[in-house]
Write a protein that holds these residues in place. Sequence first.
Motif, PDB file in Angstrom:
ATOM      1  N   ARG A 103       0.821  -1.208   0.000  1.00 26.75           N
ATOM      2  CA  ARG A 103       0.000   0.000   0.000  1.00 26.75           C
ATOM      3  C   ARG A 103       0.858   1.262   0.000  1.00 26.75           C
ATOM      4  O   ARG A 103       1.865   1.366   0.707  1.00 26.75           O
ATOM      5  CB  ARG A 103      -0.940   0.004   1.215  1.00 26.75           C
ATOM      6  CG  ARG A 103      -1.916  -1.181   1.219  1.00 26.75           C
ATOM      7  CD  ARG A 103      -2.886  -1.105   0.041  1.00 26.75           C
ATOM      8  NE  ARG A 103      -3.535  -2.378  -0.268  1.00 26.75           N
ATOM      9  CZ  ARG A 103      -4.641  -2.839   0.279  1.00 26.75           C
ATOM     10  NH1 ARG A 103      -5.241  -2.141   1.229  1.00 26.75           N
ATOM     11  NH2 ARG A 103      -5.140  -3.996  -0.095  1.00 26.75           N
ATOM     12  N   SER A 104       0.426   2.228  -0.814  1.00 23.44           N
ATOM     13  CA  SER A 104       1.058   3.539  -0.885  1.00 23.44           C
ATOM     14  C   SER A 104       0.019   4.555  -1.335  1.00 23.44           C
ATOM     15  O   SER A 104      -0.821   4.252  -2.189  1.00 23.44           O
ATOM     16  CB  SER A 104       2.220   3.535  -1.893  1.00 23.44           C
ATOM     17  OG  SER A 104       2.727   4.852  -2.090  1.00 23.44           O
ATOM     18  N   THR A 105       0.062   5.730  -0.764  1.00 22.90           N
ATOM     19  CA  THR A 105      -0.774   6.834  -1.222  1.00 22.90           C
ATOM     20  C   THR A 105       0.038   7.845  -2.038  1.00 22.90           C
ATOM     21  O   THR A 105      -0.486   8.868  -2.453  1.00 22.90           O
ATOM     22  CB  THR A 105      -1.431   7.553  -0.040  1.00 22.90           C
ATOM     23  OG1 THR A 105      -0.405   8.071   0.827  1.00 22.90           O
ATOM     24  CG2 THR A 105      -2.319   6.602   0.767  1.00 22.90           C
ATOM     25  N   GLN A 106       1.319   7.536  -2.266  1.00 19.83           N
ATOM     26  CA  GLN A 106       2.203   8.455  -2.975  1.00 19.83           C
ATOM     27  C   GLN A 106       2.318   8.156  -4.467  1.00 19.83           C
ATOM     28  O   GLN A 106       2.492   9.060  -5.282  1.00 19.83           O
ATOM     29  CB  GLN A 106       3.605   8.395  -2.352  1.00 19.83           C
ATOM     30  CG  GLN A 106       3.645   8.813  -0.892  1.00 19.83           C
ATOM     31  CD  GLN A 106       4.999   8.570  -0.269  1.00 19.83           C
ATOM     32  OE1 GLN A 106       5.887   7.962  -0.860  1.00 19.83           O
ATOM     33  NE2 GLN A 106       5.165   9.039   0.957  1.00 19.83           N
ATOM     34  N   LEU A 107       2.223   6.883  -4.827  1.00 20.31           N
ATOM     35  CA  LEU A 107       2.480   6.453  -6.199  1.00 20.31           C
ATOM     36  C   LEU A 107       1.780   5.112  -6.407  1.00 20.31           C
ATOM     37  O   LEU A 107       1.599   4.349  -5.461  1.00 20.31           O
ATOM     38  CB  LEU A 107       3.988   6.299  -6.420  1.00 20.31           C
ATOM     39  CG  LEU A 107       4.519   6.190  -7.847  1.00 20.31           C
ATOM     40  CD1 LEU A 107       4.263   7.469  -8.627  1.00 20.31           C
ATOM     41  CD2 LEU A 107       6.016   5.885  -7.824  1.00 20.31           C
ATOM     42  N   GLU A 129       0.530   9.352 -16.119  1.00 20.76           N
ATOM     43  CA  GLU A 129       0.941   7.957 -16.288  1.00 20.76           C
ATOM     44  C   GLU A 129       2.262   7.865 -17.037  1.00 20.76           C
ATOM     45  O   GLU A 129       2.503   8.596 -17.992  1.00 20.76           O
ATOM     46  CB  GLU A 129      -0.152   7.235 -17.070  1.00 20.76           C
ATOM     47  CG  GLU A 129       0.144   5.807 -17.474  1.00 20.76           C
ATOM     48  CD  GLU A 129      -1.027   5.225 -18.255  1.00 20.76           C
ATOM     49  OE1 GLU A 129      -1.698   4.338 -17.708  1.00 20.76           O
ATOM     50  OE2 GLU A 129      -1.279   5.683 -19.402  1.00 20.76           O
ATOM     51  N   LEU A 130       3.098   6.933 -16.606  1.00 24.67           N
ATOM     52  CA  LEU A 130       4.326   6.623 -17.330  1.00 24.67           C
ATOM     53  C   LEU A 130       4.385   5.122 -17.583  1.00 24.67           C
ATOM     54  O   LEU A 130       4.329   4.326 -16.648  1.00 24.67           O
ATOM     55  CB  LEU A 130       5.565   7.046 -16.536  1.00 24.67           C
ATOM     56  CG  LEU A 130       6.898   6.776 -17.243  1.00 24.67           C
ATOM     57  CD1 LEU A 130       7.074   7.702 -18.448  1.00 24.67           C
ATOM     58  CD2 LEU A 130       8.071   6.911 -16.285  1.00 24.67           C
ATOM     59  N   TYR A 131       4.446   4.737 -18.859  1.00 24.26           N
ATOM     60  CA  TYR A 131       4.640   3.340 -19.250  1.00 24.26           C
ATOM     61  C   TYR A 131       6.127   3.067 -19.407  1.00 24.26           C
ATOM     62  O   TYR A 131       6.852   3.862 -20.000  1.00 24.26           O
ATOM     63  CB  TYR A 131       4.000   3.071 -20.611  1.00 24.26           C
ATOM     64  CG  TYR A 131       2.568   2.648 -20.609  1.00 24.26           C
ATOM     65  CD1 TYR A 131       2.219   1.299 -20.568  1.00 24.26           C
ATOM     66  CD2 TYR A 131       1.550   3.600 -20.688  1.00 24.26           C
ATOM     67  CE1 TYR A 131       0.891   0.906 -20.596  1.00 24.26           C
ATOM     68  CE2 TYR A 131       0.220   3.205 -20.725  1.00 24.26           C
ATOM     69  CZ  TYR A 131      -0.107   1.857 -20.679  1.00 24.26           C
ATOM     70  OH  TYR A 131      -1.415   1.473 -20.712  1.00 24.26           O
ATOM     71  N   VAL A 132       6.559   1.897 -18.949  1.00 30.23           N
ATOM     72  CA  VAL A 132       7.872   1.349 -19.286  1.00 30.23           C
ATOM     73  C   VAL A 132       7.632  -0.017 -19.919  1.00 30.23           C
ATOM     74  O   VAL A 132       7.001  -0.882 -19.307  1.00 30.23           O
ATOM     75  CB  VAL A 132       8.776   1.195 -18.047  1.00 30.23           C
ATOM     76  CG1 VAL A 132      10.124   0.597 -18.464  1.00 30.23           C
ATOM     77  CG2 VAL A 132       8.978   2.523 -17.341  1.00 30.23           C
ATOM     78  N   VAL A 133       8.092  -0.209 -21.152  1.00 31.40           N
ATOM     79  CA  VAL A 133       7.986  -1.518 -21.789  1.00 31.40           C
ATOM     80  C   VAL A 133       9.095  -2.408 -21.225  1.00 31.40           C
ATOM     81  O   VAL A 133      10.279  -2.108 -21.376  1.00 31.40           O
ATOM     82  CB  VAL A 133       8.098  -1.403 -23.316  1.00 31.40           C
ATOM     83  CG1 VAL A 133       8.114  -2.794 -23.949  1.00 31.40           C
ATOM     84  CG2 VAL A 133       6.951  -0.578 -23.873  1.00 31.40           C
ATOM     85  N   LEU A 134       8.689  -3.482 -20.558  1.00 35.69           N
ATOM     86  CA  LEU A 134       9.669  -4.414 -19.997  1.00 35.69           C
ATOM     87  C   LEU A 134      10.186  -5.366 -21.068  1.00 35.69           C
ATOM     88  O   LEU A 134      11.381  -5.639 -21.161  1.00 35.69           O
ATOM     89  CB  LEU A 134       9.045  -5.209 -18.855  1.00 35.69           C
ATOM     90  CG  LEU A 134       8.542  -4.397 -17.669  1.00 35.69           C
ATOM     91  CD1 LEU A 134       7.880  -5.303 -16.643  1.00 35.69           C
ATOM     92  CD2 LEU A 134       9.680  -3.618 -17.020  1.00 35.69           C
ATOM     93  N   GLY A 135       9.270  -5.898 -21.887  1.00 34.46           N
ATOM     94  CA  GLY A 135       9.630  -6.810 -22.961  1.00 34.46           C
ATOM     95  C   GLY A 135       8.523  -6.837 -23.997  1.00 34.46           C
ATOM     96  O   GLY A 135       7.390  -6.476 -23.719  1.00 34.46           O
ATOM     97  N   GLY A 136       8.853  -7.264 -25.212  1.00 36.21           N
ATOM     98  CA  GLY A 136       7.898  -7.195 -26.304  1.00 36.21           C
ATOM     99  C   GLY A 136       7.839  -5.795 -26.867  1.00 36.21           C
ATOM    100  O   GLY A 136       8.792  -5.022 -26.755  1.00 36.21           O
ATOM    101  N   ARG A 179       0.651   8.912 -10.975  1.00 37.00           N
ATOM    102  CA  ARG A 179       0.928   9.898  -9.927  1.00 37.00           C
ATOM    103  C   ARG A 179      -0.157  10.974  -9.944  1.00 37.00           C
ATOM    104  O   ARG A 179      -0.874  11.159 -10.932  1.00 37.00           O
ATOM    105  CB  ARG A 179       2.291  10.564 -10.144  1.00 37.00           C
ATOM    106  CG  ARG A 179       2.329  11.497 -11.346  1.00 37.00           C
ATOM    107  CD  ARG A 179       3.678  12.169 -11.530  1.00 37.00           C
ATOM    108  NE  ARG A 179       3.661  13.054 -12.696  1.00 37.00           N
ATOM    109  CZ  ARG A 179       4.732  13.583 -13.262  1.00 37.00           C
ATOM    110  NH1 ARG A 179       5.936  13.306 -12.788  1.00 37.00           N
ATOM    111  NH2 ARG A 179       4.614  14.388 -14.311  1.00 37.00           N
ATOM    112  N   GLY A 180      -0.268  11.707  -8.835  1.00 38.29           N
ATOM    113  CA  GLY A 180      -1.116  12.893  -8.773  1.00 38.29           C
ATOM    114  C   GLY A 180      -2.572  12.601  -8.513  1.00 38.29           C
ATOM    115  O   GLY A 180      -2.956  11.536  -8.027  1.00 38.29           O
ATOM    116  N   ALA A 181      -3.408  13.580  -8.864  1.00 37.55           N
ATOM    117  CA  ALA A 181      -4.851  13.467  -8.664  1.00 37.55           C
ATOM    118  C   ALA A 181      -5.392  12.265  -9.414  1.00 37.55           C
ATOM    119  O   ALA A 181      -4.935  11.938 -10.501  1.00 37.55           O
ATOM    120  CB  ALA A 181      -5.547  14.737  -9.133  1.00 37.55           C
TER     121      ALA A 181
END
Length: 197
Positions: A103-107, A129-136, A179-181
């Motif tokens: 649990r986190s209320t920050q991120l 939102e930030l996407y990071v492609v891990l694979g594919g 993140r954020g609202a």
Amino acid sequence: MSLSQALQAACDLHSRLPALRAFAPWPSDLEPAALAPAAIPAQQQVAEFALPGTPETQPLIGTLRTAAGQAHWTQTYTEAEVGAHFLQNYGYFELFGPTGHFRSTQLRGYIAYWGAGLRYDWHSHEAEELYVVLGGGAEFLAEESECWLQAGGTRLHGGWQPHAMNTGAEPVLTYVLWRGAGLAGLPLMGGKRTAAA
């Protein structure tokens, strides 16, 4: 391998990728939660995910493959919204955040998967939102631009910015931060806030 190890791998990735550090600091309020595993059809595809990542993303891929059965997988959309085939080949779980395994209320940090040949139609949400492609790989679309991202690629979406994604001949496994609202909100299909309300 456990989800605690997946969390550590995500933390390590956060420290190694400048785009993640620039998006938000690693949360300082993480607390384990007793979240029971929940299976979906695509869970096995994640456990068997064989596409390579980068030196930075591969450790997280490895922990996710072995810990996939411990995750509380979910699907935001209905069959009426996205179709049965989509639901058989898509899913995500909240690794950390307001309702996550930690649990986190920050991120908010998700692991999200889409199989090959899927169209993730236009949608939006209040949180950035930030996407990071891990694979594919996948094609990421916004009204302003579109691009194909492979392992290690990142994509930033602003709050309520309509965006979509298409996979091609291969699936995509991603790590997604909010993140954020609207941190505890859900995506709304249809793109713009007025259209989805």
